[in-house]
Design an enzyme around this catalytic site. Structure first.
Site, short mmCIF file in Angstrom:
data_model
loop_
_atom_site.label_atom_id
_atom_site.label_comp_id
_atom_site.label_asym_id
_atom_site.label_seq_id
_atom_site.Cartn_x
_atom_site.Cartn_y
_atom_site.Cartn_z
N ASN A 89 -3.91 -3.66 11.62
CA ASN A 89 -3.23 -3.96 12.75
C ASN A 89 -3.26 -3.00 13.81
O ASN A 89 -2.56 -3.19 15.09
CB ASN A 89 -1.80 -4.50 12.54
CG ASN A 89 -1.16 -3.28 12.13
OD1 ASN A 89 -1.38 -2.23 11.88
ND2 ASN A 89 0.35 -3.59 11.96
N GLY A 126 -3.83 3.15 13.20
CA GLY A 126 -5.30 2.98 13.15
C GLY A 126 -5.90 3.05 14.28
O GLY A 126 -5.60 2.46 15.33
N GLY A 180 -2.22 -10.08 -4.17
CA GLY A 180 -2.39 -11.79 -4.13
C GLY A 180 -3.62 -11.91 -3.91
O GLY A 180 -4.48 -12.89 -4.44
N TYR A 187 8.83 6.06 3.00
CA TYR A 187 7.26 6.14 2.63
C TYR A 187 7.11 6.44 1.23
O TYR A 187 6.63 5.65 0.48
CB TYR A 187 6.87 7.36 3.23
CG TYR A 187 5.37 7.52 3.11
CD1 TYR A 187 4.46 6.50 3.52
CD2 TYR A 187 4.61 8.74 2.50
CE1 TYR A 187 2.91 6.59 3.37
CE2 TYR A 187 3.32 8.89 2.23
CZ TYR A 187 2.45 7.95 2.60
OH TYR A 187 1.19 8.01 2.39
N TYR A 234 1.28 -6.51 -11.73
CA TYR A 234 0.17 -7.39 -11.48
C TYR A 234 -0.69 -7.05 -12.65
O TYR A 234 -1.50 -7.94 -13.10
CB TYR A 234 -0.41 -7.40 -10.13
CG TYR A 234 0.15 -8.41 -9.13
CD1 TYR A 234 1.15 -8.35 -8.77
CD2 TYR A 234 -0.69 -9.25 -8.90
CE1 TYR A 234 1.81 -9.06 -7.93
CE2 TYR A 234 -0.31 -10.30 -7.89
CZ TYR A 234 1.05 -10.13 -7.30
OH TYR A 234 1.51 -11.18 -6.59
#
Ligand code: UDP
Length: 313
Positions: free
Chosen positions: A35, A39, A105, A148, A162
């Site tokens: 986004n 970056g 996911g 963080y 997961y």
């Protein structure tokens, strides 16, 4: 590796962009998601014409759907310097929690291998030195760095859930202090701060008395370690970093020496919860991945300095 498809979240960041380079070099196709909060397009500009590279500007904390086959999801999106995560505390928590959930996911839907970029910050201000992966850490959940640290700790827990509940193939890398080309000069971390101060003839701002330690790894070594971890079948966390430890005061002196600068060192307040020591125990990486860093600080600092001298101010 030929024609395998990898998604890199945070692919326009410092580490993410080097990872995109490596995966493409190894023959993969890379879909880079970012986004652009911290970056930068400059980091991936050279990859844009490459037919094996695709950039999509999106926020990975939102619902994520990508068409087609995907073999690997590497979750590197997050503000990662103390200044950045103090400036964007909610985004940092969201990308570590909601963003990790979305990235997991995606990996689950595609049957892909998932790799989480975790951090030595999960050890907080450590009471064990050096830090090995079986240390649970000493983190202040309500301190300014907690946004963080806790986001990454949650991300590790979610990744393991997961793995255990859904049988997802997962990796967790705990990244220690890393430096090199494509760091932002203004990201607030010690190395870019010291280099820009030394080059501009300003005093180097050492926080506290400078006796706190860090252990700095050159970016190409780190990326090699991460790639080896990806190809391994290790599902427990692995430290990747350079165990060569130095005090921040000595580190500032090294930068002054290397840049031939006349700058002096001044001391400023130590940020809240600043870890007093940090050094990776890399026994696990050595044994499981056959990896250890190759580039010493002198060589790495020279490469980084050349880069910083060339970029427009
Ligand atoms: N630091 C410093 N001066 C600066 C920036 C950082 O003395 O201008 C110190 C900071 O307090 C910490 C160490 O250098 O003890 C490394 O900080 P950095 O922000 O690079 O990353 P951290 O390891 O704390 O995540």
């Amino acid at each position: 590796m030929k024609n395998k498809i990898a998604v890199v979240t945070g692919g326009a960041g410092f580490l993410g962009s080097h990872l995109c380079d490596k995966l493409i070099l190894e023959g993969m196709k890379v879909i880079c998601l970012d986004n652009l909060l911290t970056g930068r397009m400059e980091n991936i500009q050279h990859l844009i014409p490459n037919e094996n590279f695709q950039f999509i500007k999106l926020d990975v904390t939102n619902y994520l759907h990508l068409p087609g086959n995907i073999n690997y999801v590497l979750h590197f999106a997050s503000p990662a310097s103390p200044i950045d995560y103090l400036k964007y505390p909610i985004q940092t928590l969201k990308v570590g929690s909601l963003g990790t959930h979305k990235a997991l996911g995606l990996a689950k839907e595609k049957g892909a291998t998932f790799l989480l970029a975790s951090t030595s910050e999960v050890y907080g201000d450590p009471l064990i030195h050096p830090q090995s992966e079986d240390y649970w850490g000493n983190v202040n959940p309500v301190g300014p760095r907690g946004v963080y640290d806790e986001a990454k700790r949650f991300a590790e827990a979610l990744t393991m859930a997961y793995h255990r509940y859904h049988g997802l193939d997962t990796r967790i890398v705990r990244i220690f202090n890393t430096y090199g080309t494509r760091m932002r000069l203004d990201d607030g971390r010690a190395l870019p701060a010291f280099i820009s101060q030394a080059l501009n003839g300003e005093d180097l701002t050492v926080f506290g008395d400078g006796t706190q330690t860090r252990s700095f790894c050159y970016v190409s070594d780190l990326i090699d370690g991460i790639f080896k971890l990806l190809l391994s079948n290790e599902t427990m966390p692995v430290n990747i970093g350079n165990p060569h430890e130095i005090t921040i005061e000595d580190f500032a002196k090294e930068v002054i020496h290397l840049t031939n600068s006349k700058s002096k060192i001044i001391h400023q307040d130590l940020p809240i919860d600043d870890p007093k020591v940090r050094q990776p125990d890399i026994t696990r990486a050595k044994e499981i991945l056959g990896w250890e860093p190759k580039i010493g600080r002198e060589e790495g600092l020279k490469l980084t300095l050349e880069y910083f001298k060339k970029i427009p101010k």
